[in-house]
Design a protein around this motif. Structure first.
Motif, PDB file in Angstrom:
ATOM      1  N   GLY A 150       0.805  -1.226   0.000  1.00  0.00           N
ATOM      2  CA  GLY A 150       0.000   0.000   0.000  1.00  0.00           C
ATOM      3  C   GLY A 150       0.833   1.268   0.000  1.00  0.00           C
ATOM      4  O   GLY A 150       0.507   2.243  -0.686  1.00  0.00           O
ATOM      5  N   PHE A 151       1.954   1.262   0.731  1.00  0.00           N
ATOM      6  CA  PHE A 151       2.789   2.466   0.834  1.00  0.00           C
ATOM      7  C   PHE A 151       3.329   2.823  -0.562  1.00  0.00           C
ATOM      8  O   PHE A 151       3.222   3.957  -0.998  1.00  0.00           O
ATOM      9  CB  PHE A 151       3.922   2.182   1.823  1.00  0.00           C
TER      10      PHE A 151
ATOM     11  N   THR B 199       1.451   5.922  -3.064  1.00  0.00           N
ATOM     12  CA  THR B 199       2.294   7.113  -3.243  1.00  0.00           C
ATOM     13  C   THR B 199       2.606   7.256  -4.725  1.00  0.00           C
ATOM     14  O   THR B 199       2.456   8.337  -5.302  1.00  0.00           O
ATOM     15  CB  THR B 199       3.607   6.977  -2.450  1.00  0.00           C
ATOM     16  N   THR B 200       2.968   6.144  -5.388  1.00  0.00           N
ATOM     17  CA  THR B 200       3.356   6.231  -6.797  1.00  0.00           C
ATOM     18  C   THR B 200       2.184   6.644  -7.685  1.00  0.00           C
ATOM     19  O   THR B 200       2.310   7.538  -8.529  1.00  0.00           O
ATOM     20  CB  THR B 200       3.947   4.885  -7.276  1.00  0.00           C
ATOM     21  N   LEU B 201       0.987   6.027  -7.475  1.00  0.00           N
ATOM     22  CA  LEU B 201      -0.183   6.439  -8.281  1.00  0.00           C
ATOM     23  C   LEU B 201      -0.442   7.938  -8.072  1.00  0.00           C
ATOM     24  O   LEU B 201      -0.757   8.658  -9.026  1.00  0.00           O
ATOM     25  CB  LEU B 201      -1.422   5.617  -7.903  1.00  0.00           C
TER      26      LEU B 201
ATOM     27  N   ARG C 159       9.445  13.623   7.433  1.00  0.00           N
ATOM     28  CA  ARG C 159       7.979  13.597   7.413  1.00  0.00           C
ATOM     29  C   ARG C 159       7.520  12.149   7.600  1.00  0.00           C
ATOM     30  O   ARG C 159       8.092  11.236   7.010  1.00  0.00           O
ATOM     31  CB  ARG C 159       7.433  14.148   6.093  1.00  0.00           C
ATOM     32  N   GLN C 160       6.509  11.939   8.405  1.00  0.00           N
ATOM     33  CA  GLN C 160       6.029  10.579   8.660  1.00  0.00           C
ATOM     34  C   GLN C 160       4.576  10.409   8.248  1.00  0.00           C
ATOM     35  O   GLN C 160       3.828  11.392   8.182  1.00  0.00           O
ATOM     36  CB  GLN C 160       6.106  10.286  10.162  1.00  0.00           C
ATOM     37  N   GLY C 161       4.226   9.150   8.007  1.00  0.00           N
ATOM     38  CA  GLY C 161       2.820   8.866   7.742  1.00  0.00           C
ATOM     39  C   GLY C 161       2.480   7.533   8.366  1.00  0.00           C
ATOM     40  O   GLY C 161       3.366   6.693   8.560  1.00  0.00           O
ATOM     41  N   TYR C 162       1.242   7.360   8.703  1.00  0.00           N
ATOM     42  CA  TYR C 162       0.758   6.094   9.277  1.00  0.00           C
ATOM     43  C   TYR C 162      -0.488   5.680   8.526  1.00  0.00           C
ATOM     44  O   TYR C 162      -1.400   6.491   8.316  1.00  0.00           O
ATOM     45  CB  TYR C 162       0.421   6.284  10.770  1.00  0.00           C
ATOM     46  N   GLY C 163      -0.479   4.392   8.106  1.00  0.00           N
ATOM     47  CA  GLY C 163      -1.681   3.880   7.457  1.00  0.00           C
ATOM     48  C   GLY C 163      -1.697   2.371   7.584  1.00  0.00           C
ATOM     49  O   GLY C 163      -0.744   1.772   8.086  1.00  0.00           O
ATOM     50  N   LEU C 164      -2.768   1.782   7.114  1.00  0.00           N
ATOM     51  CA  LEU C 164      -2.862   0.318   7.047  1.00  0.00           C
ATOM     52  C   LEU C 164      -3.261  -0.019   5.622  1.00  0.00           C
ATOM     53  O   LEU C 164      -3.837   0.824   4.924  1.00  0.00           O
ATOM     54  CB  LEU C 164      -3.964  -0.171   8.001  1.00  0.00           C
ATOM     55  N   THR C 165      -3.007  -1.234   5.188  1.00  0.00           N
ATOM     56  CA  THR C 165      -3.498  -1.624   3.869  1.00  0.00           C
ATOM     57  C   THR C 165      -5.005  -1.421   3.825  1.00  0.00           C
ATOM     58  O   THR C 165      -5.565  -0.996   2.822  1.00  0.00           O
ATOM     59  CB  THR C 165      -3.151  -3.103   3.607  1.00  0.00           C
TER      60      THR C 165
ATOM     61  N   THR D 109      -6.162   2.050   2.718  1.00  0.00           N
ATOM     62  CA  THR D 109      -5.627   2.450   1.404  1.00  0.00           C
ATOM     63  C   THR D 109      -4.220   3.042   1.535  1.00  0.00           C
ATOM     64  O   THR D 109      -3.253   2.498   1.009  1.00  0.00           O
ATOM     65  CB  THR D 109      -6.534   3.495   0.701  1.00  0.00           C
ATOM     66  N   SER D 110      -4.104   4.148   2.256  1.00  0.00           N
ATOM     67  CA  SER D 110      -2.809   4.836   2.369  1.00  0.00           C
ATOM     68  C   SER D 110      -2.754   5.518   3.736  1.00  0.00           C
ATOM     69  O   SER D 110      -3.488   5.128   4.644  1.00  0.00           O
ATOM     70  CB  SER D 110      -2.690   5.837   1.209  1.00  0.00           C
ATOM     71  N   ALA D 111      -1.910   6.533   3.865  1.00  0.00           N
ATOM     72  CA  ALA D 111      -1.744   7.153   5.193  1.00  0.00           C
ATOM     73  C   ALA D 111      -3.002   7.918   5.596  1.00  0.00           C
ATOM     74  O   ALA D 111      -3.593   8.634   4.801  1.00  0.00           O
ATOM     75  CB  ALA D 111      -0.563   8.101   5.165  1.00  0.00           C
ATOM     76  N   ILE D 112      -3.397   7.746   6.854  1.00  0.00           N
ATOM     77  CA  ILE D 112      -4.547   8.493   7.391  1.00  0.00           C
ATOM     78  C   ILE D 112      -4.096   9.442   8.500  1.00  0.00           C
ATOM     79  O   ILE D 112      -4.838  10.302   8.948  1.00  0.00           O
ATOM     80  CB  ILE D 112      -5.621   7.520   7.934  1.00  0.00           C
TER      81      ILE D 112
END
Ligand SMILES: O=C(O)[C@H]1CSC(c2nc3ccc(N4CCCCCC4)cc3s2)=N1
Length: 436
Positions: free
Chosen positions: A244-245, A249-251, A335-341, A344-347
């Protein structure tokens, strides 16, 4: 309204209409007008794909797949290491509305079979590297009708390469200007299926919709939570595209017109040399690679005046490592991000200019968050540790054919229970402290 439920701020731009495929098509068509605008570069081979080429390839593949019988009810799969061609079938499928399962290219045959049985794709896009493994699996699974090799100039082992598949199925007089992505209900249509080990047991198939994708695209373009949109900005990524990460990010980078410099395996000198040679402005790392850079004096041998941002995600980053890497690269912070599959992405994302050491960031637009006491379910206040729960438009549609597991993680009110333990401080910055 419970004051201990935290809401993200309004988005910088309103959420755009259209499917994820329509939004991508519009952006790629737009950037294809900029002469020489590069979409993808291989850090290994130095080869480029321009937005102009990406538009042609994705539209011609979509046209070919439709002629071949792929519809909004179809499911395909990609099983490949990061390469220049990886997103051609992903984007073509998004134009059509077919779902694409992104499969871990490091899986062995048994893991591959388990994972493919979740989504049952009719076509698998592979690479030269994964070809033999995928062919072996094809013989055991009757729903797989076709394998296409992404990165080969010619057919191999009685398997067609991408160019020949397009040549054989796309009308000779096809013109991109005639092409239009399909229209369908973005809230329901599954765009991507990713694997998540979830909290326990065998990997599950996480179904993510075009609506989930549209919200991610909104975050990417948001100057506070994403990046300023300036076509030609160079980004370096070594994050696996099947995760997911890396995927989202790439899309998102395609919608910003960035030059995405791609690595399939991490080699320290090549990574640093690429940062320097391509004047990279932002790069993504996972905590294990951050730890490497925190300790490596190699960094000092490179001149990186363009590097403005190192972003970390995919797992919690310790404050010490983050600060050590920021110092090493002469940056204010990481910069940090947190998400779960499943989200979708970072929330949770570090807002631009609002850096709090050790914090994984603040709630993103279109989302709500709460911290609950795991025994009583009571909603907790600032600086009180509990389970992080989230609600918003990037929450997955559900696990493939597994209502039970879906209902075990998303409650009746639509809150996703992350299984991660943490808290937020008086300024609503979140900190992850543990796994349940
Ligand atoms: O931990 C996981 O399972 C995966 C699922 S998706 C995910 C993340 N997605 C993203 C997407 C973007 C970011 N950013 C981190 C820094 C802020 C700028 C945007 C990139 C961090 C993460 S962490 N983590």
């Amino acid at each position: 309204m419970n004051k201990n439920i935290l809401y993200g701020p309004p988005p910088f731009y309103p959420l755009e209409d259209g499917t994820g495929g329509e939004q991508l098509y519009k952006c790629i068509a737009n950037y294809s007008q900029i002469p020489g605008c590069i979409a993808l570069t291989s850090a290994h081979t130095k080869e480029n794909i321009l937005y102009k080429d990406l538009l042609q390839l994705t539209c011609r593949l979509a046209e070919s797949l439709k002629k071949y019988g792929i519809t909004t009810n179809s499911t395909m799969a990609v099983c490949s290491e990061n390469n220049l061609q990886y997103f051609i079938p992903v984007i073509a499928a998004l134009y059509i509305g077919a779902a694409t399962a992104a499969v871990n290219n490091k899986y062995n045959e048994r893991e591959l079979i388990n994972c493919l049985n979740l989504s049952k794709p009719s076509i698998i896009f592979c690479s030269k590297e994964t070809l033999s493994k995928v062919c072996q699996v094809k013989d055991k699974l009757n729903y797989i009708k076709k394998i296409i090799i992404l990165d080969s100039k010619d057919d191999r082992a009685s398997t067609q390469c991408l160019e020949n598949f397009i040549f054989q199925n796309c009308d000779k007089d096809f013109n991109v200007s005639q092409f239009k992505p399909n229209v369908f209900n973005r809230d329901e249509q599954v765009a991507l299926i990713l694997n998540s080990s979830g909290s326990t047991g065998l990997p599950k198939g996480v179904m993510l919709t075009h609506k989930n994708l549209a919200v991610r695209f909104s975050h990417c373009k948001d100057p506070v939570f994403g990046n300023q949109i300036s076509p030609g900005t160079a980004i370096l990524t070594v994050i696996p595209f099947h995760h997911g990460f890396g995927m989202f990010t790439t899309l998102g980078y395609f919608t910003c017109g960035f030059q995405i410099v791609v690595m399939h395996t991490f080699e320290k000198q090549l990574f640093l040399q690429s940062l320097q040679d391509y004047k990279v402005e932002s790069t993504l790392l996972v905590p294990t690679l951050m730890t490497f850079f925190a300790k490596s004096s190699l960094v000092d041998k490179y001149h990186l005046p363009n590097l403005q941002e190192i972003a970390s995600g995919g797992a919690p980053l310790s404050k010490e490592i983050g600060e050590a890497v920021a110092r090493r690269f002469k940056l204010k912070s990481i910069r940090q991000g947190y998400g779960l599959t499943e989200t979708t992405s970072a929330i949770l994302l570090t807002p631009e200019g609002e850096i709090v050491p050790g914090s994984t960031g603040k709630v993103v637009p279109f989302f709500a968050a709460k911290v609950i006491d795991t025994t009583t379910g009571k909603i907790l206040g600032p600086n009180e540790v509990g389970e992080l729960c989230f609600k918003g438009d990037m929450i997955m549609k559900g696990y493939c054919n597994d209502i039970k597991a879906t209902n075990a993680i998303i409650d009746k009110e639509g809150w996703l229970h992350s299984g991660d333990v943490g808290y937020y401080n008086e300024n609503e910055h979140f900190f992850i402290v543990d796994r349940l």
